[in-house]
Scaffold this motif. Sequence first.
Motif, PDB file in Angstrom:
ATOM      1  N   ASP A   1       0.814  -1.217   0.000  1.00  7.89           N
ATOM      2  CA  ASP A   1       0.000   0.000   0.000  1.00  7.89           C
ATOM      3  C   ASP A   1       0.846   1.264   0.000  1.00  7.89           C
ATOM      4  OD1 ASP A   1      -2.268  -1.497  -0.045  1.00  7.89           O
ATOM      5  OD2 ASP A   1      -2.641  -1.377   2.115  1.00  7.89           O
ATOM      6  N   GLU A   2       2.055   1.195   0.576  1.00 11.36           N
ATOM      7  CA  GLU A   2       2.891   2.397   0.665  1.00 11.36           C
ATOM      8  C   GLU A   2       3.629   2.701  -0.642  1.00 11.36           C
ATOM      9  OE1 GLU A   2       5.121  -1.085   2.596  1.00 11.36           O
ATOM     10  OE2 GLU A   2       3.092  -0.217   2.608  1.00 11.36           O
ATOM     11  N   ASP A   3       3.538   1.809  -1.616  1.00 12.79           N
ATOM     12  CA  ASP A   3       4.198   2.048  -2.901  1.00 12.79           C
ATOM     13  C   ASP A   3       3.542   3.253  -3.585  1.00 12.79           C
ATOM     14  OD1 ASP A   3       4.794   1.811  -5.828  1.00 12.79           O
ATOM     15  OD2 ASP A   3       5.843  -0.004  -5.169  1.00 12.79           O
ATOM     16  N   PRO A   4       4.335   4.233  -4.031  1.00 10.37           N
ATOM     17  CA  PRO A   4       3.745   5.440  -4.649  1.00 10.37           C
ATOM     18  C   PRO A   4       2.971   5.162  -5.929  1.00 10.37           C
ATOM     19  CG  PRO A   4       6.145   5.406  -4.921  1.00 10.37           C
ATOM     20  CD  PRO A   4       5.805   4.318  -3.957  1.00 10.37           C
ATOM     21  N   ARG A   5       3.195   3.997  -6.538  1.00 10.02           N
ATOM     22  CA  ARG A   5       2.473   3.643  -7.754  1.00 10.02           C
ATOM     23  C   ARG A   5       1.086   3.074  -7.472  1.00 10.02           C
ATOM     24  NH1 ARG A   5       6.560  -0.574 -10.065  1.00 10.02           N
ATOM     25  NH2 ARG A   5       6.638  -0.981  -7.817  1.00 10.02           N
ATOM     26  N   LYS A   6       0.785   2.814  -6.215  1.00  9.31           N
ATOM     27  CA  LYS A   6      -0.452   2.115  -5.859  1.00  9.31           C
ATOM     28  C   LYS A   6      -1.718   2.807  -6.390  1.00  9.31           C
ATOM     29  CE  LYS A   6      -2.332  -1.357  -3.494  1.00  9.31           C
ATOM     30  NZ  LYS A   6      -1.958  -2.772  -3.608  1.00  9.31           N
ATOM     31  N   PRO A   7      -1.869   4.136  -6.224  1.00  8.05           N
ATOM     32  CA  PRO A   7      -3.090   4.763  -6.750  1.00  8.05           C
ATOM     33  C   PRO A   7      -3.238   4.583  -8.266  1.00  8.05           C
ATOM     34  CG  PRO A   7      -1.983   6.247  -5.221  1.00  8.05           C
ATOM     35  CD  PRO A   7      -1.043   5.110  -5.469  1.00  8.05           C
TER      36      PRO A   7
END
Length: 203
Positions: A176-182
């Motif tokens: 979830d903390e990966d910046p690509r998630k959204p």
Amino acid sequence: MPGHFEPLPGGGAAVALDEVEISIIRSLAVQLLELIGPGPAEDAPGDPLAELFADGPSEPPSDPVLRRLFPDAYTDPGQAPASAREAEERRAYSAEFRRYTENDLRAGKRDNALAVVRSLDALAAEAAGEGGAVLRLSAQESQRWLGALNDLRLAIGARLEITDEDDTDLLYRLPDEDPRKPMVMAYLWLGGLQETLVSTLLP
């Protein structure tokens, strides 16, 4: 109906969207329009024949998203040319094909994205204060939406550097903390919309 398209009697499709979903799709469609850019007629206002007779570019775009949206016609990333001469021939054929087709392709993609924006603007007025509304599309509008959803997924896929199904499988395991998630969530959600819209158009 929430989250997926369903067929309408007599053709077309419908999907329930809330205000956040409307805003996300509209924002992505506007970004796509900005990326594709104006047509020749918009660059030369007052000349209705500008777009009809203007040559397109002969070189592929430098932006990776535009390269995904407007790929070379005579190159195969999975197959290297047999010789330098074949490579040069491919480049020449691709340049000529691009010159005569890219303006029309861009116009079609602009029209599809604009159709999405306009239908969502009308829906947003209906959804205001209600939390959501049902988008109803004719068969023709459904085709435009299908084209736009495909382009949006190609654009996001290029940004995420997705090249095959294995890459897509990895997206599900991103923390979830990966910046690509959204962006990943948008990519997967649009994929679901696209898949259900395709199913409504099947005979």
